[in-house]
Design a protein around this motif. Sequence first.
Motif, PDB file in Angstrom:
ATOM      1  N   PRO A   3      39.435  72.197  39.304  1.00  0.00           N
ATOM      2  CA  PRO A   3      39.867  72.342  40.701  1.00  0.00           C
ATOM      3  C   PRO A   3      39.357  71.178  41.540  1.00  0.00           C
ATOM      4  CG  PRO A   3      38.078  73.858  40.212  1.00  0.00           C
ATOM      5  CD  PRO A   3      38.482  73.238  38.905  1.00  0.00           C
ATOM      6  N   GLU A  44      41.476  79.827  45.877  1.00  0.00           N
ATOM      7  CA  GLU A  44      41.813  81.216  45.556  1.00  0.00           C
ATOM      8  C   GLU A  44      43.203  81.300  44.931  1.00  0.00           C
ATOM      9  OE1 GLU A  44      39.313  83.743  48.900  1.00  0.00           O
ATOM     10  OE2 GLU A  44      41.207  82.798  49.502  1.00  0.00           O
ATOM     11  N   SER A  62      43.483  73.069  31.087  1.00  0.00           N
ATOM     12  CA  SER A  62      43.599  73.335  32.520  1.00  0.00           C
ATOM     13  C   SER A  62      42.755  72.329  33.283  1.00  0.00           C
ATOM     14  CB  SER A  62      43.130  74.759  32.835  1.00  0.00           C
ATOM     15  OG  SER A  62      41.782  74.933  32.427  1.00  0.00           O
ATOM     16  N   ASP A 105      44.678  78.931  43.148  1.00  0.00           N
ATOM     17  CA  ASP A 105      44.606  78.366  41.794  1.00  0.00           C
ATOM     18  C   ASP A 105      44.194  79.423  40.777  1.00  0.00           C
ATOM     19  OD1 ASP A 105      45.457  75.859  42.365  1.00  0.00           O
ATOM     20  OD2 ASP A 105      43.475  74.922  42.408  1.00  0.00           O
ATOM     21  N   TYR A 106      43.271  80.302  41.154  1.00  0.00           N
ATOM     22  CA  TYR A 106      42.726  81.269  40.205  1.00  0.00           C
ATOM     23  C   TYR A 106      43.261  82.679  40.427  1.00  0.00           C
ATOM     24  CZ  TYR A 106      39.667  77.644  38.544  1.00  0.00           C
ATOM     25  OH  TYR A 106      39.199  76.483  37.982  1.00  0.00           O
TER      26      TYR A 106
END
Length: 322
Positions: free
Chosen positions: A34, A73, A31, A75-76
């Motif tokens: 960010p 927010e 992954s 993204d997760y």
Amino acid sequence: MAAALAANQFSTIQGSENLSLGIMPVSPPFSRMPSLNALRAFEAAARLGSFRQAADELMVTPGAVTAQIKALEADYGATLFERRAHGVRLTPLGQRVAPGFIAAFDALGHAVRELRRHAAPRRVHVVTSPALAQLWLAPRLPALRAALAQVDISVTALEDPPDLKRTPFDLCLFYARPGPDRINLWDEMLLPVCTPALAEGLAEPADLGRVICISDVVWQDWKIWAKAAMPDSAVVPTGPGFSLYAVAVQQALAGAGVLMGRQSLVQGHLDSGTLVAPFGRPVPLGLSVTAWMLPESRNDRAVIAVADALRDAAGGVSAGRP
């Protein structure tokens, strides 16, 4: 030849078995990290408790901070802030992870400062308010640079003191309350000042009701001075305000009215006689011209040299002298 063919067949069969078992070397889909800008926006907003203040510190718009945090927010798949009518508040998840990001950006800031310090060991970045930059520091810069020929001094003007851990500045110079970790340069005094011609019609503070009174639009200096110098008077000095104190000083020099002077900023004009203090009633502002730095800068010879030179420059003004 037969043996070689058999070995090849065995190798092919073994490779097929490895593939079917999922143990053949592959590039795993790690992954991605960010966006650094999104993390900076979250850290600043979490530390300051405000998207607007975070935007001011990062020198972007509040909308940009909001967009970065929304992207983080998304993204997760988790909410980091509760949006309310009067601001924002960290969610339990936001409270849990914020200290780690604050510590990480503290460490990153320290590393960047170390890089800058060693890359340019003779450069000192001073940040100050527009009024102090224009009226206090600028007149003293030639003498400072002459005394510190080995130091390159740069000056940036901001309305509010920045967080030195998050900005590229070495030394803050602002109005503030004295403290144990701050260098108190000058206890500021307030006093009305005007041209000599205008002063001829001013015998006592009550006469201010007949003239224009000039002020800074943010500072409450007239109110502070009037409360102490004329507590029993019904006169409330009023007049035009200016967002730049240097413009207000120019208006006073032009004879447009009586300026509530901060003594450190108008002392040069009082010394030259272009402005006078008609009542001679200085009142403490309650704030001082103050300098401060990060603890790590106390081992930086260039920063300490500039701080000492500022202290010496401030010594040229005598407290309470009208």
